[in-house]
Design a protein around this motif. Structure first.
Motif, PDB file in Angstrom:
ATOM      1  N   GLY B 125       0.808  -1.204   0.000  1.00 46.84           N
ATOM      2  CA  GLY B 125       0.000   0.000   0.000  1.00 46.84           C
ATOM      3  C   GLY B 125       0.846   1.260   0.000  1.00 46.84           C
ATOM      4  O   GLY B 125       2.084   1.212   0.134  1.00 46.84           O
ATOM      5  N   ALA B 126       0.167   2.391  -0.165  1.00 45.66           N
ATOM      6  CA  ALA B 126       0.832   3.699  -0.176  1.00 45.66           C
ATOM      7  C   ALA B 126      -0.251   4.748   0.053  1.00 45.66           C
ATOM      8  O   ALA B 126      -1.439   4.415   0.137  1.00 45.66           O
ATOM      9  CB  ALA B 126       1.516   3.924  -1.523  1.00 45.66           C
ATOM     10  N   ILE B 127       0.170   5.995   0.166  1.00 45.57           N
ATOM     11  CA  ILE B 127      -0.797   7.090   0.292  1.00 45.57           C
ATOM     12  C   ILE B 127      -0.550   8.076  -0.851  1.00 45.57           C
ATOM     13  O   ILE B 127       0.593   8.502  -1.075  1.00 45.57           O
ATOM     14  CB  ILE B 127      -0.664   7.814   1.656  1.00 45.57           C
ATOM     15  N   GLU B 134       2.608  10.749  -4.730  1.00 51.20           N
ATOM     16  CA  GLU B 134       2.838   9.746  -3.684  1.00 51.20           C
ATOM     17  C   GLU B 134       3.315  10.446  -2.407  1.00 51.20           C
ATOM     18  O   GLU B 134       4.395  11.029  -2.373  1.00 51.20           O
ATOM     19  CB  GLU B 134       3.906   8.753  -4.171  1.00 51.20           C
ATOM     20  N   LEU B 135       2.478  10.377  -1.352  1.00 50.25           N
ATOM     21  CA  LEU B 135       2.823  11.062  -0.093  1.00 50.25           C
ATOM     22  C   LEU B 135       3.529  10.120   0.866  1.00 50.25           C
ATOM     23  O   LEU B 135       4.394  10.526   1.629  1.00 50.25           O
ATOM     24  CB  LEU B 135       1.553  11.603   0.567  1.00 50.25           C
ATOM     25  N   LYS B 136       3.118   8.873   0.858  1.00 54.98           N
ATOM     26  CA  LYS B 136       3.823   7.858   1.654  1.00 54.98           C
ATOM     27  C   LYS B 136       4.269   6.771   0.689  1.00 54.98           C
ATOM     28  O   LYS B 136       3.456   6.197  -0.035  1.00 54.98           O
ATOM     29  CB  LYS B 136       2.912   7.265   2.720  1.00 54.98           C
ATOM     30  N   LYS B 137       5.549   6.521   0.711  1.00 49.83           N
ATOM     31  CA  LYS B 137       6.136   5.600  -0.258  1.00 49.83           C
ATOM     32  C   LYS B 137       5.506   4.210  -0.173  1.00 49.83           C
ATOM     33  O   LYS B 137       5.182   3.738   0.925  1.00 49.83           O
ATOM     34  CB  LYS B 137       7.640   5.499   0.016  1.00 49.83           C
ATOM     35  N   ILE B 141       3.380  -3.565   4.164  1.00 49.13           N
ATOM     36  CA  ILE B 141       3.129  -2.976   5.477  1.00 49.13           C
ATOM     37  C   ILE B 141       1.900  -3.613   6.129  1.00 49.13           C
ATOM     38  O   ILE B 141       0.990  -4.078   5.418  1.00 49.13           O
ATOM     39  CB  ILE B 141       2.932  -1.436   5.315  1.00 49.13           C
ATOM     40  N   GLN B 142       1.883  -3.636   7.459  1.00 47.18           N
ATOM     41  CA  GLN B 142       0.700  -4.122   8.167  1.00 47.18           C
ATOM     42  C   GLN B 142      -0.457  -3.192   7.832  1.00 47.18           C
ATOM     43  O   GLN B 142      -0.306  -1.961   7.892  1.00 47.18           O
ATOM     44  CB  GLN B 142       0.957  -4.133   9.662  1.00 47.18           C
ATOM     45  N   LYS B 143      -1.597  -3.784   7.488  1.00 44.96           N
ATOM     46  CA  LYS B 143      -2.744  -2.994   7.059  1.00 44.96           C
ATOM     47  C   LYS B 143      -3.073  -1.911   8.097  1.00 44.96           C
ATOM     48  O   LYS B 143      -3.298  -0.749   7.758  1.00 44.96           O
ATOM     49  CB  LYS B 143      -3.947  -3.911   6.836  1.00 44.96           C
ATOM     50  N   GLU B 144      -3.074  -2.313   9.369  1.00 46.21           N
ATOM     51  CA  GLU B 144      -3.477  -1.343  10.403  1.00 46.21           C
ATOM     52  C   GLU B 144      -2.483  -0.197  10.538  1.00 46.21           C
ATOM     53  O   GLU B 144      -2.869   0.937  10.814  1.00 46.21           O
ATOM     54  CB  GLU B 144      -3.671  -2.059  11.734  1.00 46.21           C
ATOM     55  N   SER B 150      -0.072   8.833  10.432  1.00 44.08           N
ATOM     56  CA  SER B 150      -0.391  10.184  10.913  1.00 44.08           C
ATOM     57  C   SER B 150      -0.774  11.132   9.765  1.00 44.08           C
ATOM     58  O   SER B 150      -1.496  12.108   9.975  1.00 44.08           O
ATOM     59  CB  SER B 150       0.796  10.753  11.698  1.00 44.08           C
ATOM     60  N   LEU B 151      -0.306  10.844   8.566  1.00 48.16           N
ATOM     61  CA  LEU B 151      -0.657  11.690   7.415  1.00 48.16           C
ATOM     62  C   LEU B 151      -2.167  11.748   7.186  1.00 48.16           C
ATOM     63  O   LEU B 151      -2.683  12.689   6.581  1.00 48.16           O
ATOM     64  CB  LEU B 151      -0.016  11.113   6.137  1.00 48.16           C
ATOM     65  N   LEU B 152      -2.848  10.700   7.656  1.00 46.05           N
ATOM     66  CA  LEU B 152      -4.273  10.573   7.335  1.00 46.05           C
ATOM     67  C   LEU B 152      -5.179  11.301   8.336  1.00 46.05           C
ATOM     68  O   LEU B 152      -6.395  11.391   8.128  1.00 46.05           O
ATOM     69  CB  LEU B 152      -4.669   9.097   7.267  1.00 46.05           C
ATOM     70  N   GLU B 153      -4.561  11.804   9.416  1.00 46.86           N
ATOM     71  CA  GLU B 153      -5.370  12.476  10.458  1.00 46.86           C
ATOM     72  C   GLU B 153      -6.114  13.674   9.874  1.00 46.86           C
ATOM     73  O   GLU B 153      -5.529  14.483   9.147  1.00 46.86           O
ATOM     74  CB  GLU B 153      -4.462  12.938  11.602  1.00 46.86           C
ATOM     75  N   ASN B 154      -7.387  13.757  10.213  1.00 44.11           N
ATOM     76  CA  ASN B 154      -8.259  14.858   9.776  1.00 44.11           C
ATOM     77  C   ASN B 154      -8.370  14.995   8.254  1.00 44.11           C
ATOM     78  O   ASN B 154      -8.595  16.088   7.743  1.00 44.11           O
ATOM     79  CB  ASN B 154      -7.784  16.199  10.363  1.00 44.11           C
TER      80      ASN B 154
END
Lengths: 334, 215
Positions: B125-127, B134-137, B141-144, B150-154
């Motif tokens: 996965g990535a963000i 691409e914000l998170k490479k 990774i563990q799904k959770e 933290s990038l996803l907060e709010n």
């Protein structure tokens, strides 16, 4: 008659190879990229790692082969490809590459059985005279095959468990020789004496082989001697082991050659490079007054020249594959 | 300029030919275990149907992973041999980026998480943001851990996937937007065909064990 150039591709285990062969007998160019040094650290071939290296090497190997031959794909009449048996992930890379070349250049595709390739490695040294007997001995195979003519295979016997090369590598590991241990055991056997007693496996009248019992016998012997505090005389154990392997292979071949009179015995596969087995078979063939044919040592192990040679005779017989060709990890000789 | 696109990184064959921001043809078909048998026949069929010769293609875009190891190798082998021997320009695109660029345009979101099931609680996965940046490479990774980044907060987050993965965010299925993926690849560099490799994002078990034993 027009010369026929076959481009062969082989990737069934840990060698990525491409070759061009003229009229089934004349090797124009062969490129082999071996991964042996990569797999050494794991004590044997790791299939997923092998597949990953094939994909890195495949285009380079094919391009280099064409360059060495001073040819382009347009000069090639057909593409021969090992489709099985072997490691499925490894085979797939070669099969997809061959199919892609067939699609791009509209060239016929010829599926080749890996063992057939090993047999036809001999054709690159001298023309085969039929009927003949072929003994295939490698890390993955141990088979006795009777051939009346090109592409007529009658399997007389095969291993019921481990292949002979596999047994060599496992025995090597037990006595502390790194992978691949077969060639090293052969070297050690030359200076050792047959002082250890080991049973002759499947010592019957069939043409079949069995090597797992012999492997277990070596493991048990090493354990017992170690427990007794007796250091293993590695050279002597290597010699004792090699003598037993040679004797059983010679015995089965002798039986087959008696029941099926032929003029030639062909030996093929990586273990055909083993001097003990070669010498045993040489003596047998002298006794029987038949011709013994072994490929050049460098063409005993996996290579694409043998696939291109086998592909030529398949091509002559009209055997063709198409773009739906798939790799098969297990497939009978045909 | 004709572009040939190829993705076999999942159990689907996804391929197409694009010319000047126009889709000439596109094939999306579930092949599962038949991926090796039918990828090239389907490509051949697509070229024939549109009366295009392999040599008429100018550029190849291949999805080199992450995803099914075998699947990736099928597409990457075809693409690199094609590019190498017909001397075509070639570039790679990540399966996750292709997914991120394929979020339907009517979706309201800030960030997208493309996810491919990698089993045992892990995903590839990535963000990405809405522009496909691409914000998170990408990683294995563990799904959770990815969900709680933290990038996803709010932020308004959606997940795009074709696998059955339970996530805390709304999900959309992955339906390739070929033109957006091709457009997104314009500024990517061409790569020498020989250097094209699969992007597994994960070492083999043997390599991991070997690494652990030496640490």
């Amino acid at each position: 008659m027009k010369d026929i150039y076959i481009l062969g591709i082989e990737s069934s285990c840990d060698e990525t190879s491409c070759a061009i062969v003229k009229n089934g007998q004349e090797e124009i160019a062969t490129v082999i990229s071996s991964q042996i040094d990569i797999h050494k650290q794991y004590g044997g071939v790791v299939p997923e790692i092998a597949s990953r290296h094939h994909i890195r090497n495949i285009s380079i190997v094919i391009e280099e082969c064409l360059e060495q031959a001073h040819m382009t794909m347009n000069d090639i009449d057909a593409i021969a490809i090992t489709y099985g048996p072997g490691l499925i992930g490894s085979l797939l890379v070669g099969v997809e590459a061959a199919k892609t070349l067939s699609f791009l250049y509209q060239k016929p595709l010829i599926p080749v059985h890996h063992i057939v390739g090993h047999i036809y490695a001999n054709e690159l040294k001298e023309p085969m005279h039929f009927p003949l007997m072929a003994l295939i001995v490698s890390g993955g195979h141990t088979e006795l095959v009777y051939m009346k003519d090109h592409y007529q295979f009658q399997i007389l016997g095969k291993t019921l468990d481990d292949a002979v090369g596999e047994c060599y590598d496992k025995v090597a590991r037990v006595i502390g020789i790194p992978y691949p241990g077969g060639p090293q055991i052969d070297r050690m056997a030359k200076v050792g004496k047959p002082t250890y007693h080991l049973p002759i496996p499947l010592n019957d009248d069939s043409y079949h082989f069995s090597f797992s019992g012999l492997k277990s016998a070596v493991i048990n012997l090493v354990h017992k001697e170690t427990q007794r505090g007796n250091p293993i005389q590695k050279e002597d154990l290597a010699r004792s082991f090699q003598d037993v392997v040679t004797s059983v292979i010679v015995k089965k071949c002798k039986q087959a050659l008696t029941d099926y009179p032929v003029n030639t015995l062909i030996v093929a596969g990586g273990v055909a490079a083993n001097s003990g087995i070669r010498n045993g078979l040489k003596e047998l063939c002298q006794d029987k007054q038949i011709h013994l044919s072994c490929p050049e040592i460098r063409l005993c192990t996996d290579n694409a020249a043998m696939i291109a040679s086998a592909g030529y005779y398949a091509w002559k017989l009209g055997k063709r594959g198409d773009l739906t060709l798939n790799a098969k990890s297990n497939v009978d000789l045909q | 300029m004709k572009i040939f696109y190829l993705d076999t990184s999942s159990s689907y064959l996804s391929t197409g030919i694009v010319e000047n921001d126009h889709i000439i043809d596109q094939v999306f078909i579930k092949l599962d275990k038949d991926l090796s048998s039918f990828t090239l026949p389907k490509i051949d069929e697509m070229f024939r149907k549109n009366n295009i010769q392999p040599n008429e293609i100018d550029q190849i875009i291949v999805v080199n992973g992450p995803g099914s190891f075998t699947g990736i190798r099928i597409g990457v082998t075809i693409a690199k041999i094609y590019a190498c021997f017909l001397e075509k320009q070639i570039k790679t695109v990540s399966s996750l980026e292709a997914m991120a660029r394929s979020v339907p345009e009517d979706q309201d979101y800030d960030y997208v998480l493309p996810m491919i099931d990698a089993r045992r609680g892990y995903v590839y996965g990535a963000i990405y943001d809405k522009d496909g940046k691409e914000l998170k490479k990408e990683s294995y990774i563990q799904k959770e851990a990815l969900e709680h980044d933290s990038l996803l907060e709010n932020k308004k987050v959606i997940v795009i996937t074709n696998d059955s993965i339970d996530t805390k965010y709304p999900q959309v299925p992955y339906d390739l937007n070929l033109l957006r993926v091709v457009e997104g690849s314009y500024d990517k560099p061409f790569i020498s065909p020989h250097a094209i490799d699969a992007n597994y994002l994960k070492k083999t078990e043997a390599e991991e064990k070997c690494q652990n034993s030496t640490n």
